[in-house]
Design an enzyme around this catalytic site. Structure first.
Site: not given
Ligand code: PEP
Ligand code: MG
Length: 569
Positions: A186, A428, A452, A499
């Site tokens: 984060h 993912e 992920d 994403c």
């Molecule tokens: C991912 O896992 O690629 C994703 C976009 O979700 P997060 O980074 O919030 O786990």
């Molecule tokens: Mg994720």
């Protein structure tokens, strides 16, 4: 030179300011002048209340009234005689203010922290915060005020927490270095949102530097230089100018469609964490929101957000995007994302545990509140539901069943919603890639979460530095999974987006174009760069590169080829 993880692009040059958690240990003294000690403590409380109220006002202006309430509550706590009265009584027995404060706070902390009521437990952590702030005042320990560092500061700290980030004045911070955190942590996501160059996971950096040292933070390469030689400094000043010039040139892509060099239309969406970020997505010319991380609504809270609170947040995002798609990911908690008031049990392997859709389907009453809020928000624009961490077909079927029940309820109540609201799968996990063809029959769309997917495919913990060398979306295993997912989506006739952070990677983009990815969801500040890269490649060129690369056996070869073929932007 020190090496770390390149987490936010750009070159930052400036003077170091270390953010160090201060030592609050003290020696308990026996007090003879009781009145003087009481006066010292009263003065500390008055200073604390004044500082905290001033901070609350800043937070109210810069973040929001809800966050300011927390601080106002801290100030009010010290006005409560139940709390301060006990402390003064202890001072009267000859204890010093530090000891009285610690003993009474710890006692209240003990009582509140074991209570069943979540609000009461929250009060325990408020008490702990107040204790630390007051101890700092009593011991004369000065905190570095991140909000007031001068222009051209390079922040160095162990970890950058979201609350620290919220104090940053973007114009004054030239760069960030930390000892922990990876490209998808984060802190990295927040640094990118602020457009501050950042290098994370630099081993031992806090103890290796001094305040006032000159530092270069190369957020493109992950390199850090402390008190560099003049020639290195000159080289990086030129690099910084070059980077900033290119960034300015990207402005010509603003307001333009996302087109390949052949003129085929693709889409660049944005990843957001709060409804306010939707504004940023619009300012940065995002064509939609490909990932609204709804868990921030739950994490920045002291209670489960109600249906109304969630509805307002989703509605705000959907309305801000003025009819563009907004993909709202349902609660993705567990793993590295804890929510204190939800009482997660400690697990041996939280990343493989009771999290995301697994948790939500085991708490369907809670989950239905969220789904209802999203379905209601769909009346105000184009909302879509995305299910995180899918590993089985049953999970998607159950979510769709819940959505159908909610639609029936809303119809019966005469509440408006989009009858065609879509339910998609976040791809993912290794399982989701393996059964992508089966999931494509159930889902209205796919979005690949490479952050992920890389971890679960390579069996690598996202935050573990020792195995970080394996954590790469360019590993042949991950590339094959991505290709399989896109192919399965295409064959079933559903749109496929991405994403994860890889969607914005200049080296990855031509491969994704070749595989047939429709929608690229990126941090808002990277929209124009992604659009520029897509404009450089024809499908035939991307296909030729993909054919070569997909026959390669190692990540090293893949990266070398992609780097050699990269186009200048
Ligand atoms: C991912 O896992 O690629 C994703 C976009 O979700 P997060 O980074 O919030 O786990
Ligand atoms: Mg994720």
């Amino acid at each position: 030179m020190y090496k770390g993880i390149a987490a936010s692009r750009g070159i930052g040059i400036g003077k170091i300011c270390r953010i160090i958690e201060p030592d609050l240990s003290f020696e308990a003294k026996v007090i003879t002048d009781i009145e003087a000690e009481k006066a010292r403590f009263s003065k500390a409380i008055a200073d604390f209340v004044e500082e905290t109220n001033a901070m609350a006002e800043e937070v109210r202006k810069n973040i929001g009234p809800k966050e300011a309430e927390i601080l106002l509550g801290h100030a009010a706590m010290m006005d409560d005689p139940a709390m301060s009265g006990e402390m003064f009584s202890m001072i009267e027995t000859g204890q010093c203010a530090e000891a009285a404060l610690t003993a009474v706070s710890d006692m209240f902390y003990g009582i509140f922290s074991t209570m069943d009521d979540e609000m009461m437990r929250q009060r325990a952590s408020d008490i702990a915060d107040v204790k630390v702030s007051l101890l700092k005042i009593l011991l004369g320990v000065k905190d570095v005020n991140i909000g007031s560092v001068p222009e051209g500061t390079v922040l160095v700290c162990k970890d950058l927490t979201p609350s620290m980030t919220s104090q940053i004045v973007k114009e004054n911070v030239a760069g960030i270095m930390t000892e922990v955190g990876g490209p998808t942590s984060h802190s990295a996501i927040l640094a990118r949102a602020l457009e501050i160059p950042a290098v994370l996971s630099v081993p031992g950096i806090v103890d290796s530097v001094n305040d006032g040292d000159t530092a270069i933070v190369d957020g493109n390469a992950g390199d850090v230089f402390i008190n560099p030689e003049l020639d290195v400094l000159s080289e990086y000043i030129i690099k910084r100018e070059d980077f900033n010039k290119k960034k300015a040139e990207l402005q010509k892509f603003i307001g333009k469609e996302t087109l390949t060099a052949d003129g085929d239309k693709l889409e660049i969406y944005c990843n957001i964490g709060t409804p306010k970020d939707a504004k940023k997505a619009m300012e940065c010319d995002g064509e939609g929101v490909g990932l609204f991380r709804s868990e921030f609504l739950f994490m920045d809270n002291t209670h489960l957000p109600t249906e109304e609170e969630q509805f307002e947040a989703y509605k705000e995002a959907v309305e801000t995007m003025e009819g563009r798609t907004v993909i709202i990911r349902t609660l993705d908690i567990g793993g590295d994302k804890d929510i204190p008031y939800m009482d997660f049990e400690k697990e041996e392997n939280p990343f493989l545990g009771f999290r995301a859709v697994r948790y939500c389907l085991a708490h369907q009453d809670m989950y239905k509140v969220q789904l209802r809020a999203i379905v209601r928000a769909s009346a105000y624009g184009k909302a879509k539901i995305m299910v995180p961490l899918v590993t089985t077909v049953e999970e998607v079927r159950t979510v769709k069943k819940l959505v159908a029940e909610i639609k029936d309820e809303l119809r019966a109540e005469g509440i408006a919603f989009d009858e065609d609201i879509e339910v998609g799968c976040m791809m993912e996990t290794a399982a989701s890639a393996a059964i992508a063809d089966l999931l494509a029959k159930e889902a209205d769309f796919f979005s690949i979460g490479t952050n992920d997917l890389t971890g679960y495919t390579m069996a690598v913990d996202r935050g573990n530095a020792k195995v970080a060398y394996l954590y790469s979306a360019f590993q042949p295993a991950v590339l094959r999974s991505i290709r399989t997912i896109i192919k399965a989506g295409k064959e079933a006739g559903i749109p496929v987006g991405m994403c994860g952070e890889a969607a914005a990677d200049p080296l990855m983009i031509p491969l994704l174009m070749s595989f047939g990815l429709d929608e690229y969801s990126v941090n808002p500040v990277l929209v124009l760069r992604a659009r520029c890269i897509i404009s450089k490649w024809t499908k035939a060129e991307a296909d030729a590169l993909a054919e070569k690369v997909m026959a390669m056996a190692t990540e090293e070869e893949v990266k070398a080829e992609l780097e050699a073929s990269a186009k200048e932007i």
